[in-house]
Design a protein around this motif. Structure first.
Motif, short mmCIF file in Angstrom:
data_model
loop_
_atom_site.label_atom_id
_atom_site.label_comp_id
_atom_site.label_asym_id
_atom_site.label_seq_id
_atom_site.Cartn_x
_atom_site.Cartn_y
_atom_site.Cartn_z
N PRO A 1 0.84 -1.19 0.00
CA PRO A 1 0.00 0.00 0.00
C PRO A 1 0.88 1.25 0.00
O PRO A 1 1.87 1.33 0.73
N GLY A 2 0.50 2.20 -0.83
CA GLY A 2 1.32 3.40 -0.99
C GLY A 2 0.95 4.53 -0.06
O GLY A 2 1.70 5.49 0.07
N CYS A 3 -0.21 4.43 0.58
CA CYS A 3 -0.60 5.50 1.50
C CYS A 3 -1.52 4.94 2.58
O CYS A 3 -2.17 3.92 2.39
N GLU B 1 -13.51 9.09 -0.30
CA GLU B 1 -14.22 7.84 -0.60
C GLU B 1 -13.92 7.37 -2.02
O GLU B 1 -13.68 6.19 -2.27
N ALA B 2 -13.90 8.31 -2.97
CA ALA B 2 -13.56 7.95 -4.36
C ALA B 2 -12.11 7.47 -4.45
O ALA B 2 -11.82 6.50 -5.17
N LEU B 3 -11.22 8.11 -3.72
CA LEU B 3 -9.82 7.70 -3.71
C LEU B 3 -9.68 6.30 -3.12
O LEU B 3 -8.93 5.47 -3.65
N LEU C 1 -7.84 3.21 -4.85
CA LEU C 1 -6.70 2.55 -4.21
C LEU C 1 -6.96 1.06 -3.99
O LEU C 1 -6.05 0.24 -4.14
N ASP C 2 -8.19 0.71 -3.65
CA ASP C 2 -8.54 -0.71 -3.51
C ASP C 2 -8.37 -1.43 -4.84
O ASP C 2 -7.83 -2.54 -4.89
N ASP C 3 -8.83 -0.81 -5.92
CA ASP C 3 -8.66 -1.41 -7.26
C ASP C 3 -7.18 -1.53 -7.62
O ASP C 3 -6.75 -2.53 -8.19
N LEU C 4 -6.41 -0.51 -7.28
CA LEU C 4 -4.98 -0.53 -7.55
C LEU C 4 -4.30 -1.67 -6.79
O LEU C 4 -3.44 -2.36 -7.32
N HIS C 5 -4.73 -1.88 -5.54
CA HIS C 5 -4.12 -2.95 -4.75
C HIS C 5 -4.45 -4.33 -5.34
O HIS C 5 -3.61 -5.23 -5.33
N LEU C 6 -5.66 -4.48 -5.87
CA LEU C 6 -6.00 -5.75 -6.54
C LEU C 6 -5.13 -5.95 -7.76
O LEU C 6 -4.72 -7.09 -8.06
N ALA C 7 -4.81 -4.87 -8.47
CA ALA C 7 -3.91 -4.98 -9.62
C ALA C 7 -2.51 -5.40 -9.16
O ALA C 7 -1.84 -6.19 -9.84
#
Length: 129
Positions: free
Chosen positions: A55-57, A73-75, A79-85
């Motif tokens: 996790p980056g932040c 909330e949008a972020l 970030l959740d989608d990014l972590h799945l990637a």
């Protein structure tokens, strides 16, 4: 007549990593309350010769980038989608901490659904143990 089998995207990625002679990629997962432990795990995994993503932040810590609740909330969704990637990219998952919340539990299930090995700093918290 026989046709060659098409490679899946996962197989193409694995083949590309092999051709590039990339070291194993490990993604660190866990509650952001364990950011200090994640940094230590990053250090140890890097010393072991692995590429580490985590996790980056930590959105639990105040920052201007997520000070607006609507934008935060949008972020969080992005970030959740990014972590799945990151999990899709990784060869293995390393779960840090002695607590597994809903998000981490979902990440573990996702990783296992992709056939990724999952390790734990605290194996007793493995939801499938």
């Amino acid at each position: 007549m026989s046709y060659p089998q098409q490679l899946t995207p996962e197989e193409k990625l694995a083949d590309a990593k092999k051709q590039l002679s990339l070291p194993r990629i490990v993604v660190i997962c866990g509650s952001t309350r364990f950011m200090t432990e994640m940094t230590e795990a990053d250090l140890r995994e890097t010393k072991a010769g692995k590429i580490v993503v985590k996790p980056g932040c930590d959105m639990k810590s105040p920052h201007e980038l997520w000070s607006d609740p609507v934008e935060a909330e949008a972020l969080k969704v992005r970030l959740d989608d990014l972590h799945l990637a990151k999990i899709r990219l990784a060869d293995e998952v390393f779960v840090v901490g002695d607590y597994i919340g809903d998000s981490t539990r979902a990440e573990i299930a996702y990783a296992r659904s992709l056939g990724k090995p999952v390790r734990f700093t605290h194996p007793e918290v493995d939801p499938d143990a």
